[in-house]
Design a protein around this motif. Structure first.
Motif, short mmCIF file in Angstrom:
data_model
loop_
_atom_site.label_atom_id
_atom_site.label_comp_id
_atom_site.label_asym_id
_atom_site.label_seq_id
_atom_site.Cartn_x
_atom_site.Cartn_y
_atom_site.Cartn_z
N PRO A 119 0.81 -1.23 0.00
CA PRO A 119 0.00 0.00 0.00
C PRO A 119 0.85 1.28 0.00
O PRO A 119 0.50 2.25 -0.67
N GLY A 120 1.97 1.27 0.73
CA GLY A 120 2.81 2.47 0.83
C GLY A 120 3.39 2.89 -0.52
O GLY A 120 3.66 4.07 -0.76
N TYR A 121 3.61 1.92 -1.40
CA TYR A 121 4.06 2.25 -2.76
C TYR A 121 2.86 2.49 -3.68
O TYR A 121 2.86 3.42 -4.47
N ALA A 122 1.85 1.60 -3.57
CA ALA A 122 0.72 1.66 -4.51
C ALA A 122 0.05 3.04 -4.50
O ALA A 122 -0.29 3.59 -5.54
N GLU A 123 -0.08 3.62 -3.28
CA GLU A 123 -0.71 4.96 -3.18
C GLU A 123 0.12 5.99 -3.93
O GLU A 123 -0.41 6.88 -4.59
N GLN A 124 1.43 5.88 -3.79
CA GLN A 124 2.30 6.86 -4.46
C GLN A 124 2.26 6.69 -5.98
O GLN A 124 2.29 7.67 -6.72
N PHE A 125 2.19 5.44 -6.46
CA PHE A 125 2.11 5.24 -7.91
C PHE A 125 0.84 5.90 -8.45
O PHE A 125 0.88 6.60 -9.46
N ARG A 126 -0.27 5.68 -7.74
CA ARG A 126 -1.55 6.26 -8.20
C ARG A 126 -1.45 7.78 -8.26
O ARG A 126 -1.82 8.41 -9.23
N ALA A 127 -0.91 8.36 -7.19
CA ALA A 127 -0.87 9.82 -7.09
C ALA A 127 0.15 10.45 -8.04
O ALA A 127 -0.09 11.49 -8.63
N ARG A 128 1.29 9.81 -8.18
CA ARG A 128 2.39 10.48 -8.89
C ARG A 128 2.57 10.00 -10.33
O ARG A 128 3.08 10.74 -11.17
N GLY A 166 6.68 0.71 7.28
CA GLY A 166 5.65 -0.31 7.44
C GLY A 166 5.51 -0.65 8.91
O GLY A 166 6.12 -0.01 9.76
N GLU A 167 4.71 -1.69 9.21
CA GLU A 167 4.51 -2.04 10.62
C GLU A 167 5.77 -2.57 11.26
O GLU A 167 6.07 -2.28 12.41
N ASP A 168 6.55 -3.34 10.49
CA ASP A 168 7.71 -3.97 11.10
C ASP A 168 9.04 -3.62 10.43
O ASP A 168 10.09 -4.11 10.83
N ARG A 169 9.01 -2.76 9.39
CA ARG A 169 10.28 -2.41 8.74
C ARG A 169 10.09 -1.16 7.89
O ARG A 169 8.95 -0.70 7.69
N THR A 170 11.21 -0.64 7.42
CA THR A 170 11.11 0.51 6.51
C THR A 170 11.27 0.01 5.08
O THR A 170 11.93 -1.00 4.83
N TYR A 171 10.64 0.73 4.17
CA TYR A 171 10.73 0.40 2.74
C TYR A 171 11.45 1.54 2.04
O TYR A 171 11.20 2.71 2.30
N GLY A 172 12.35 1.15 1.13
CA GLY A 172 13.23 2.14 0.51
C GLY A 172 12.55 2.98 -0.56
O GLY A 172 11.50 2.64 -1.08
N ALA A 173 13.22 4.10 -0.89
CA ALA A 173 12.74 5.01 -1.94
C ALA A 173 13.07 4.42 -3.31
O ALA A 173 13.84 3.46 -3.43
#
Ligand SMILES: Cc1cc2nc3c(=O)[nH]c(=O)nc-3n(C[C@H](O)[C@H](O)[C@H](O)COP(=O)(O)O)c2cc1C
Ligand SMILES: Nc1ccn([C@@H]2O[C@H](COP(=O)(O)OP(=O)(O)O)[C@@H](O)[C@H]2O)c(=O)n1
Ligand SMILES: [Mg+2]
Length: 266
Positions: A119-128, A166-173
């Motif tokens: 979700p953290g990536y999918a939202e950005q793809f939609r928006a950007r 995320g809940e248990d880790r960070t996701y990279g740029a």
């Protein structure tokens, strides 16, 4: 991918020194004296020595100090940094420059789908990017020449995808470059090359995302030759990257940065 080819801007003075190292002896191993390099840079021997240290720490050269100088070799990361500079100048003085990367369709590790649908990536793809990507990345195994040339992407305007927690880790740029995918006589315009800051792949793999499954849209199988034409916009074309200041939450129906990118696609 090599760290030094990431989005961080290299120190211009170090790049100037790197250019002169290359001009003296090419990109293969060559003997350099700090005094001679200092002359070329119009700087002191000490300054030249410091520049070489900086280049070594940045991973742009490897060197072997001997009695009367040092053997210096420009690394792949160093060559990529020089190519990025070169690409900037080409865009400054030439029009309609397009970076064409060539390779063959290949299967990957089966992880692309997982990342693209988070979700953290999918939202950005939609928006950007203005679309919801097909879940996965089409992997292209680049030719040797294209592996060398992909460093030029550093000078091209990309849509940034931000790191997130995320809940248990960070996701990279990641960076998304507007491209056209060409296979035989067919072409598909609404594609982005996605370059994650963190990846398990080396520089020889380029990952592509699109609204559709590209294997279906272009009838692609493993081993098929493709061209990835990267849009010719440079970061210098726009005073400021709008995308950099936009967060996914404040997206609305208005023009997205991706619209600007797509109109430049050749
Ligand atoms: C949008 C995106 C974000 C990624 N973020 C990470 C990450 O945070 N950490 C990581 O190890 N790999 C990350 N990756 C890279 C994957 O680990 C992997 O290198 C690659 O995407 C696998 O693709 P494949 O299944 O097509 O071979 C990311 C990939 C994408 C597409
Ligand atoms: N836009 C896209 C994205 C992925 N794909 C394909 O969809 C599948 C799933 O992508 P993936 O990245 O999870 O898998 P691999 O690339 O690791 O094989 C792969 O076969 C990709 O080649 C595609 O055809 N078009
Ligand atoms: Mg993939």
């Amino acid at each position: 991918m090599a760290e030094a080819t990431s989005t961080a801007d290299p120190d211009p003075a170090a790049i100037a020194a790197l250019k002169h190292v290359g001009l003296v002896g090419g990109l293969t191993e060559t003997k350099v004296s700090c005094a001679a390099l200092g002359d070329r840079l119009d700087a002191s021997t000490q300054t030249a020595s410091r520049r070489l240290q900086t280049l070594e720490s940045a991973g742009y050269i490897e060197r072997d100090v001997v009695g009367d100088g040092q053997w210096v070799r420009v690394t792949d990361a160093g060559e990529a940094a020089l190519r990025a500079e070169y690409a900037d100048y080409r865009r400054l003085f030439e029009t309609d420059v397009e970076l064409v990367l060539r390779g063959a369709v290949t299967g990957g590790m089966g992880e692309g789908r997982h990342y693209i649908t988070l979700p953290g990536y999918a939202e950005q793809f939609r928006a950007r990017l203005g679309y919801e990507p097909f879940p996965g990345t089409l992997n292209v195994d680049l030719s040797e020449e294209s592996v060398r040339r992909r460093g030029e992407m550093a000078g091209i305007d990309a849509v940034p995808i931000d790191a997130w927690e995320g809940e248990d880790r960070t996701y990279g740029a990641a960076s998304c470059y507007g491209v056209t995918l060409v296979a035989g006589d067919e072409r598909y315009e609404e594609v982005h090359a996605i370059v994650p800051d963190r990846t398990h792949h080396d520089d020889d793999q380029l990952e592509l995302i699109a609204p559709e499954r590209l294997r279906d849209a272009l009838d692609l199988d493993d081993g098929d030759a493709v061209e990835v034409r990267v849009a010719a916009t440079s970061r210098a074309d726009e005073p400021e990257s709008e995308a950099a200041s936009e967060s996914p939450e404040d997206d609305d129906e208005g023009e997205s940065p991706a619209d600007a990118v797509e109109t430049e696609v050749a």
